[in-house]
Scaffold this active site. Structure first.
Site, PDB file in Angstrom:
ATOM      1  N   TYR A   1      -5.848   7.472  -5.625  1.00 29.46           N
ATOM      2  CA  TYR A   1      -4.970   6.922  -6.659  1.00 29.46           C
ATOM      3  C   TYR A   1      -5.687   7.021  -8.000  1.00 29.46           C
ATOM      4  O   TYR A   1      -6.886   6.764  -8.104  1.00 29.46           O
ATOM      5  CB  TYR A   1      -4.615   5.486  -6.304  1.00 29.46           C
ATOM      6  CG  TYR A   1      -4.022   4.688  -7.435  1.00 29.46           C
ATOM      7  CD1 TYR A   1      -2.964   5.169  -8.182  1.00 29.46           C
ATOM      8  CD2 TYR A   1      -4.518   3.429  -7.746  1.00 29.46           C
ATOM      9  CE1 TYR A   1      -2.419   4.439  -9.218  1.00 29.46           C
ATOM     10  CE2 TYR A   1      -3.980   2.678  -8.772  1.00 29.46           C
ATOM     11  CZ  TYR A   1      -2.938   3.186  -9.514  1.00 29.46           C
ATOM     12  OH  TYR A   1      -2.411   2.446 -10.535  1.00 29.46           O
TER      13      TYR A   1
ATOM     14  N   ASP B   1      -8.290   3.686   2.141  1.00 28.40           N
ATOM     15  CA  ASP B   1      -7.082   3.171   1.498  1.00 28.40           C
ATOM     16  C   ASP B   1      -5.908   3.560   2.393  1.00 28.40           C
ATOM     17  O   ASP B   1      -5.567   4.737   2.519  1.00 28.40           O
ATOM     18  CB  ASP B   1      -6.933   3.782   0.102  1.00 28.40           C
ATOM     19  CG  ASP B   1      -5.786   3.163  -0.695  1.00 28.40           C
ATOM     20  OD1 ASP B   1      -4.795   2.738  -0.072  1.00 28.40           O
ATOM     21  OD2 ASP B   1      -5.877   3.118  -1.942  1.00 28.40           O
TER      22      ASP B   1
ATOM     23  N   LYS C   1       3.072  -2.325  -2.453  1.00 31.13           N
ATOM     24  CA  LYS C   1       3.871  -1.202  -1.965  1.00 31.13           C
ATOM     25  C   LYS C   1       4.595  -1.563  -0.666  1.00 31.13           C
ATOM     26  O   LYS C   1       5.475  -2.403  -0.680  1.00 31.13           O
ATOM     27  CB  LYS C   1       2.982   0.026  -1.824  1.00 31.13           C
ATOM     28  CG  LYS C   1       2.092   0.282  -3.039  1.00 31.13           C
ATOM     29  CD  LYS C   1       2.846   0.312  -4.362  1.00 31.13           C
ATOM     30  CE  LYS C   1       2.029   0.778  -5.536  1.00 31.13           C
ATOM     31  NZ  LYS C   1       0.937  -0.081  -5.961  1.00 31.13           N
TER      32      LYS C   1
END
Length: 405
Positions: A124, A189, A214
């Site tokens: 990310y 992650d 999310k």
């Protein structure tokens, strides 16, 4: 035959509904209580002093009521307990955001003098920036999975991967990477996959990170982060959270616990729709390449022959926005937003091309989504006068500041 429901193995779908709620019937409750207290009364200050000393020494969760909301909260603790059950770890520690959670992990390792991180791109964009900019005094070595063992140094405190990765959906073999790490903790992650599709701790990861904003929340209305790990590491994380104040609000904890109950249903339904959209995009002449992970899931990335900005401007049902994992479908252009903060050369070498679009598939009907997507792929060049299609004075797309995933 009698059995103990608390120790008998249960399916993930069952755990998602019941984890963190086992005591409710005994309390005469059906819905989990929401505790919004910021402070908790106590007339025994000697006992409170002893409890605070115990936390300062060990980081263990306090027995009895919290002293102060920055130290603990019963509603948030329910979410933590449930997420740990789903990920198959001893514990979990929740934070105000995914970036606050990653920051806490880095601070725990840095406090031991282990400031070096080995990481695999892509990550990310803001995770990449946090590591690469050295904002916490960390130093990062970027490598591919095959180079992890060689990149580890005596001061390496962490190896970090994201799989499937944001935004290319590239995957790594977690078990092989964990083996290469040796005694260095591996952080995975798991935001995109969620425990519905993979449980990294079962393959050797010591630390599992989620942007809970999310899929765990799942409705685009709550922000949070969480780290699933063993109890030893959780104790250090709780101490950092207390000292830095990156706490999850109780209402967010309540919403995240509620989100977990439908997580398997949402992920599986959205994944089925995503797989069908992938099938159609793969044979569409307007699409140059489609990225979809072997593990499956609801995230799809694809590269277009035309202008990706026109596709973003052309959707009407699909929401053109950052973030992911919501019940509605979102699409965004990573090079403009989520990964804008990553240097252009690093971005491209990680596979984040300027023509790449990332789509988080929601729960809409697949035919409605395809109708919207196919008309957007055929959309004419965006008109600067039309809402939703901003242009600068010279006709180019304005530069965007980094934002959410």
């Amino acid at each position: 035959m009698d059995y103990d429901a608390s120790t008998t193995p249960r399916a993930l779908a069952t755990e998602a509904v019941h984890a963190g709620r086992e005591d409710l019937a005994g309390l005469g409750l059906h819905a989990p209580p929401l505790d919004l207290s910021t402070t908790y009364p106590s007339y025994d200050t000697r006992a409170e002093a002893a409890r605070i000393d115990e936390f300062a020494t060990t980081g263990a969760r306090l027995d009895g009521p919290p002293v102060y909301a920055r130290l603990d909260n019963p509603t948030t603790a329910r979410f933590e307990s449930a997420l740990a059950r789903l990920e198959g770890t001893d514990s979990a520690v929740a934070f105000a955001s995914g970036m606050a959670a990653l920051t806490a992990v880095l601070l725990v390792r840095a406090s031991l003098g282990l400031r070096h991180v080995v990481a695999v791109r892509p990550l990310y964009g803001c995770s990449d920036h946090l590591l690469n900019a050295g904002l916490l005094g960390t130093e990062v070595t970027w490598t591919d999975p095959a180079g992890i063992a060689e990149a580890i140094r005596p001061d390496t405190g962490l190896v970090m991967v994201e799989t499937p990765a944001n935004p290319t959906l590239a995957e790594v073999d977690i078990r092989a990477v964990a083996h290469a790490c040796g005694s260095v903790p591996l952080l995975v992650d798991n935001t995109f996959a969620t425990p519905v599709l993979q449980r990294p701790a079962e393959d050797g990861a010591r630390i599992v990170l989620h942007s809970a904003t999310k899929y765990l929340g799942g409705h685009g209305d709550v922000m949070g982060g969480v780290v699933a790990c063993d109890e030893e590491f959780a104790r250090a994380l709780r101490q950092v959270r207390f000292a830095t104040g990156g706490v999850l609000h109780p209402l967010a904890g309540y919403l995240l616990l509620r989100g977990l109950s439908t997580l398997p249903v949402r992920v599986r339904a959205a994944s089925a729709t995503a797989a069908e959209l992938v099938r159609r995009l793969t044979v569409d002449p307007r699409v140059a390449r489609v990225h979809y992970p072997r593990v499956g899931g609801a995230m799809v990335s694809f590269e277009v022959y035309g202008d990706p900005h026109d596709v973003i401007a052309g959707v009407r049902l699909i929401t053109p926005a950052v973030s992911l994992g919501s019940v509605d479908t979102l699409i965004q252009h990573p090079a403009s937003i989520s990964h804008r903060i990553v240097a252009e050369g690093d971005r491209r070498s990680a596979g984040v091309s300027d023509r790449l679009l990332r789509m988080s598939v929601g729960l809409e009907d697949v035919e409605d989504l395809w109708r919207d997507l196919t008309q957007a792929l055929s959309a004419p060049p965006a008109d600067a006068s039309r809402p939703g299609a901003p242009r600068t004075a010279d006709g180019s797309v304005p530069q965007s500041r980094p934002a959410g995933r």
